[in-house]
Motif scaffolding. Structure first.
Motif, PDB file in Angstrom:
ATOM      1  N   PRO A  28     -55.215   2.382  35.299  1.00  0.00           N
ATOM      2  CA  PRO A  28     -54.900   2.694  36.696  1.00  0.00           C
ATOM      3  C   PRO A  28     -56.044   2.341  37.643  1.00  0.00           C
ATOM      4  CG  PRO A  28     -55.536   4.695  35.559  1.00  0.00           C
ATOM      5  CD  PRO A  28     -55.524   3.594  34.517  1.00  0.00           C
ATOM      6  N   THR A  29     -56.281   1.032  37.813  1.00  0.00           N
ATOM      7  CA  THR A  29     -57.335   0.580  38.712  1.00  0.00           C
ATOM      8  C   THR A  29     -56.888   0.735  40.159  1.00  0.00           C
ATOM      9  OG1 THR A  29     -56.527  -1.691  38.525  1.00  0.00           O
ATOM     10  CG2 THR A  29     -58.313  -1.032  37.049  1.00  0.00           C
ATOM     11  N   VAL A  30     -57.876   0.911  41.030  1.00  0.00           N
ATOM     12  CA  VAL A  30     -57.633   1.183  42.442  1.00  0.00           C
ATOM     13  C   VAL A  30     -58.399   0.175  43.278  1.00  0.00           C
ATOM     14  CG1 VAL A  30     -57.958   2.874  44.294  1.00  0.00           C
ATOM     15  CG2 VAL A  30     -57.306   3.648  42.017  1.00  0.00           C
ATOM     16  N   SER A  31     -57.806  -0.272  44.370  1.00  0.00           N
ATOM     17  CA  SER A  31     -58.512  -1.120  45.334  1.00  0.00           C
ATOM     18  C   SER A  31     -59.467  -0.221  46.112  1.00  0.00           C
ATOM     19  CB  SER A  31     -57.506  -1.807  46.264  1.00  0.00           C
ATOM     20  OG  SER A  31     -58.164  -2.735  47.104  1.00  0.00           O
ATOM     21  N   THR A  32     -60.746  -0.283  45.737  1.00  0.00           N
ATOM     22  CA  THR A  32     -61.717   0.751  46.096  1.00  0.00           C
ATOM     23  C   THR A  32     -62.775   0.256  47.066  1.00  0.00           C
ATOM     24  OG1 THR A  32     -61.447   1.696  43.885  1.00  0.00           O
ATOM     25  CG2 THR A  32     -63.386   2.381  45.134  1.00  0.00           C
ATOM     26  N   TYR A  55     -52.206  10.100  44.875  1.00  0.00           N
ATOM     27  CA  TYR A  55     -51.874   9.743  46.257  1.00  0.00           C
ATOM     28  C   TYR A  55     -51.921  10.961  47.176  1.00  0.00           C
ATOM     29  CZ  TYR A  55     -50.757   4.910  45.231  1.00  0.00           C
ATOM     30  OH  TYR A  55     -50.860   3.589  44.892  1.00  0.00           O
ATOM     31  N   ALA A  56     -51.571  12.133  46.660  1.00  0.00           N
ATOM     32  CA  ALA A  56     -51.639  13.335  47.490  1.00  0.00           C
ATOM     33  C   ALA A  56     -53.069  13.655  47.893  1.00  0.00           C
ATOM     34  CB  ALA A  56     -51.013  14.520  46.749  1.00  0.00           C
ATOM     35  N   VAL A  57     -54.011  13.506  46.959  1.00  0.00           N
ATOM     36  CA  VAL A  57     -55.392  13.903  47.265  1.00  0.00           C
ATOM     37  C   VAL A  57     -56.162  12.820  48.018  1.00  0.00           C
ATOM     38  CG1 VAL A  57     -55.486  15.489  45.315  1.00  0.00           C
ATOM     39  CG2 VAL A  57     -56.318  13.158  45.023  1.00  0.00           C
ATOM     40  N   THR A  58     -55.680  11.575  47.997  1.00  0.00           N
ATOM     41  CA  THR A  58     -56.359  10.509  48.745  1.00  0.00           C
ATOM     42  C   THR A  58     -55.633  10.165  50.045  1.00  0.00           C
ATOM     43  OG1 THR A  58     -55.175   8.799  47.488  1.00  0.00           O
ATOM     44  CG2 THR A  58     -57.352   9.452  46.676  1.00  0.00           C
ATOM     45  N   ALA A  59     -54.575  10.889  50.362  1.00  0.00           N
ATOM     46  CA  ALA A  59     -53.749  10.536  51.524  1.00  0.00           C
ATOM     47  C   ALA A  59     -54.542  10.486  52.822  1.00  0.00           C
ATOM     48  CB  ALA A  59     -52.591  11.530  51.658  1.00  0.00           C
ATOM     49  N   VAL A  72     -43.109   4.147  42.419  1.00  0.00           N
ATOM     50  CA  VAL A  72     -44.135   3.452  41.633  1.00  0.00           C
ATOM     51  C   VAL A  72     -44.367   2.062  42.233  1.00  0.00           C
ATOM     52  CG1 VAL A  72     -44.964   2.781  39.355  1.00  0.00           C
ATOM     53  CG2 VAL A  72     -43.401   4.720  39.581  1.00  0.00           C
ATOM     54  N   VAL A  73     -45.281   2.014  43.178  1.00  0.00           N
ATOM     55  CA  VAL A  73     -45.490   0.792  43.954  1.00  0.00           C
ATOM     56  C   VAL A  73     -46.971   0.525  44.156  1.00  0.00           C
ATOM     57  CG1 VAL A  73     -43.326   1.119  45.234  1.00  0.00           C
ATOM     58  CG2 VAL A  73     -45.467   1.979  46.207  1.00  0.00           C
ATOM     59  N   GLU A  74     -47.291  -0.759  44.391  1.00  0.00           N
ATOM     60  CA  GLU A  74     -48.507  -1.128  45.092  1.00  0.00           C
ATOM     61  C   GLU A  74     -48.164  -1.220  46.577  1.00  0.00           C
ATOM     62  OE1 GLU A  74     -50.464  -4.143  41.735  1.00  0.00           O
ATOM     63  OE2 GLU A  74     -50.009  -4.867  43.749  1.00  0.00           O
ATOM     64  N   THR A  87     -49.523 -10.727  53.111  1.00  0.00           N
ATOM     65  CA  THR A  87     -49.987  -9.349  53.014  1.00  0.00           C
ATOM     66  C   THR A  87     -51.100  -9.249  51.979  1.00  0.00           C
ATOM     67  OG1 THR A  87     -48.349  -8.774  51.323  1.00  0.00           O
ATOM     68  CG2 THR A  87     -47.726  -8.411  53.635  1.00  0.00           C
ATOM     69  N   THR A  88     -51.844  -8.144  52.046  1.00  0.00           N
ATOM     70  CA  THR A  88     -52.958  -7.897  51.137  1.00  0.00           C
ATOM     71  C   THR A  88     -52.851  -6.475  50.605  1.00  0.00           C
ATOM     72  OG1 THR A  88     -54.361  -9.357  52.472  1.00  0.00           O
ATOM     73  CG2 THR A  88     -55.485  -7.896  50.934  1.00  0.00           C
ATOM     74  N   ALA A  89     -53.262  -6.270  49.368  1.00  0.00           N
ATOM     75  CA  ALA A  89     -53.266  -4.922  48.793  1.00  0.00           C
ATOM     76  C   ALA A  89     -54.082  -3.985  49.681  1.00  0.00           C
ATOM     77  CB  ALA A  89     -53.849  -4.953  47.386  1.00  0.00           C
ATOM     78  N   ALA A  90     -53.493  -2.848  50.019  1.00  0.00           N
ATOM     79  CA  ALA A  90     -54.129  -1.909  50.930  1.00  0.00           C
ATOM     80  C   ALA A  90     -55.279  -1.179  50.242  1.00  0.00           C
ATOM     81  CB  ALA A  90     -53.100  -0.888  51.414  1.00  0.00           C
ATOM     82  N   PRO A  91     -56.266  -0.735  51.020  1.00  0.00           N
ATOM     83  CA  PRO A  91     -57.301   0.124  50.445  1.00  0.00           C
ATOM     84  C   PRO A  91     -56.677   1.344  49.785  1.00  0.00           C
ATOM     85  CG  PRO A  91     -57.885  -0.533  52.690  1.00  0.00           C
ATOM     86  CD  PRO A  91     -56.471  -0.972  52.463  1.00  0.00           C
ATOM     87  N   TYR A  92     -57.219   1.707  48.627  1.00  0.00           N
ATOM     88  CA  TYR A  92     -56.837   2.894  47.860  1.00  0.00           C
ATOM     89  C   TYR A  92     -55.516   2.755  47.107  1.00  0.00           C
ATOM     90  CZ  TYR A  92     -60.523   4.878  50.727  1.00  0.00           C
ATOM     91  OH  TYR A  92     -61.728   5.089  51.366  1.00  0.00           O
ATOM     92  N   THR A  93     -54.828   1.619  47.206  1.00  0.00           N
ATOM     93  CA  THR A  93     -53.605   1.496  46.417  1.00  0.00           C
ATOM     94  C   THR A  93     -53.943   1.341  44.940  1.00  0.00           C
ATOM     95  OG1 THR A  93     -51.495   0.350  46.192  1.00  0.00           O
ATOM     96  CG2 THR A  93     -53.398  -1.037  46.621  1.00  0.00           C
ATOM     97  N   LEU A  94     -53.140   1.993  44.091  1.00  0.00           N
ATOM     98  CA  LEU A  94     -53.175   1.701  42.667  1.00  0.00           C
ATOM     99  C   LEU A  94     -52.603   0.313  42.437  1.00  0.00           C
ATOM    100  CD1 LEU A  94     -51.981   5.167  41.380  1.00  0.00           C
ATOM    101  CD2 LEU A  94     -54.031   4.025  40.525  1.00  0.00           C
TER     102      LEU A  94
END
Length: 291
Positions: free
Chosen positions: A243-247, A36-40, A110-112, A230-237
């Motif tokens: 550890p899949t990501v909404s990419t 999360y720090a590097v994709t912030a 530890v959240v989506e 609501t919908t899973a945000a872009p880049y959320t784990l």
């Protein structure tokens, strides 16, 4: 002892950094926080000014999962909250993740990250539209790609641009920037397109949620445009064994049915190569009115 770190002038207690959260890959909580720090820089524009709902999974996807909209106990005073109208709680507030310290504080839980299609300043007035493409086995995410391409073309006929991302789970999300429009009107338009999709691709698309209708088809879920959804945000784990990501995806990737299972370690190279593929969603100049 819980480590204390300073993030942009805010002191944070980061706990259980060695705890494995994603058992399929042995991914520890500390690795998640680093992600999360590097994709912030890419993630924060998609959270900014939007009330956040959290799907918490502190013991991993095999433990207790719980969805929360209220600010968690112990929320620091410097984390912004905003009033959000709820019929059963007129005084309700939710967290708004506007900056890096708030992001890292939330990630430590530890959240989506899930957001509505509207901002805190204009509740129930959407500035984006979403289609959640959910495959019913034996349909797959590759079938979702075919539906996404049809929707992209159909939206373009109405003067609307669409961008795609993986859900981080089984399917795809299609996102469309729009001129601010009441959520009810957006929902009605999105449902109309889902119905059209079923008529155009009857062997592949279903627009209703009923489980009995969904095997072998892609459910075009238009309901997430409702103001309360609501919908899973872009880049959320996501709370998955790996550890899949909404990419965010390129349209070439959608056409080629490739790179549809991106994980934590894939995102930094993708951001180096593409930047934020969903940046147009945060540019008011790209928004178009619904027909």
């Amino acid at each position: 002892m819980t480590p204390i770190t300073e993030v942009a002038g805010r002191r944070l207690a980061l706990s259980n950094l060695d705890k494995v959260i994603h058992p399929a890959t042995g991914t520890a909580k500390g690795e998640m926080l680093h992600y999360y720090a590097v994709t912030a820089e890419a993630l924060l524009p998609h959270l900014r000014d939007r009330p956040v709902s959290f799907l918490r999974y502190p013991d991993g996807p095999g433990g207790q999962l719980f969805f929360t909209k209220n600010p968690p106990p112990g929320t620091p005073s410097w984390v912004r909250t905003a009033p959000v109208p709820h019929s059963d709680d007129p005084g309700a507030r939710q967290v708004v993740v506007d900056d890096l310290p708030s992001l890292m504080w939330a990630a430590n839980l530890v959240v989506e990250f899930h957001t509505p299609q509207w901002t805190a300043e204009t509740p129930g007035v959407a500035d984006r539209m979403v289609f959640d493409l959910d495959p019913g086995p034996p349909a797959s995410v590759a079938d979702c790609c075919a539906v996404a391409l049809w929707l992209r073309e159909r939206l373009a006929a109405d003067g609307l641009e669409a961008w795609a991302k993986t859900s981080g789970s089984k399917g795809l999300h299609l996102l469309v920037p729009i001129v601010p429009t009441p959520s009810g009107e957006v929902s009605a338009y999105a449902k109309g397109l889902a119905v059209e999709g079923e008529e155009a691709l009857p062997r592949l698309v279903v627009h209703r949620m009923a489980r009995a209708l969904r095997p072998g088809k892609v459910f075009v879920d238009h309901s997430q445009n409702a103001a309360a959804k609501t919908t899973a945000a872009p880049y959320t784990l996501r709370a998955r064994p790996a550890p899949t990501v909404s990419t965010p995806l390129t349209w070439e990737e959608v056409e080629g049915r490739r790179n549809l299972d991106c994980r934590l370690g894939d995102l930094s190279p993708r951001l180096d190569r593409y930047g934020d593929l969903l940046a147009p969603l945060t540019d008011p100049g790209r928004a178009r009115p619904l027909p």
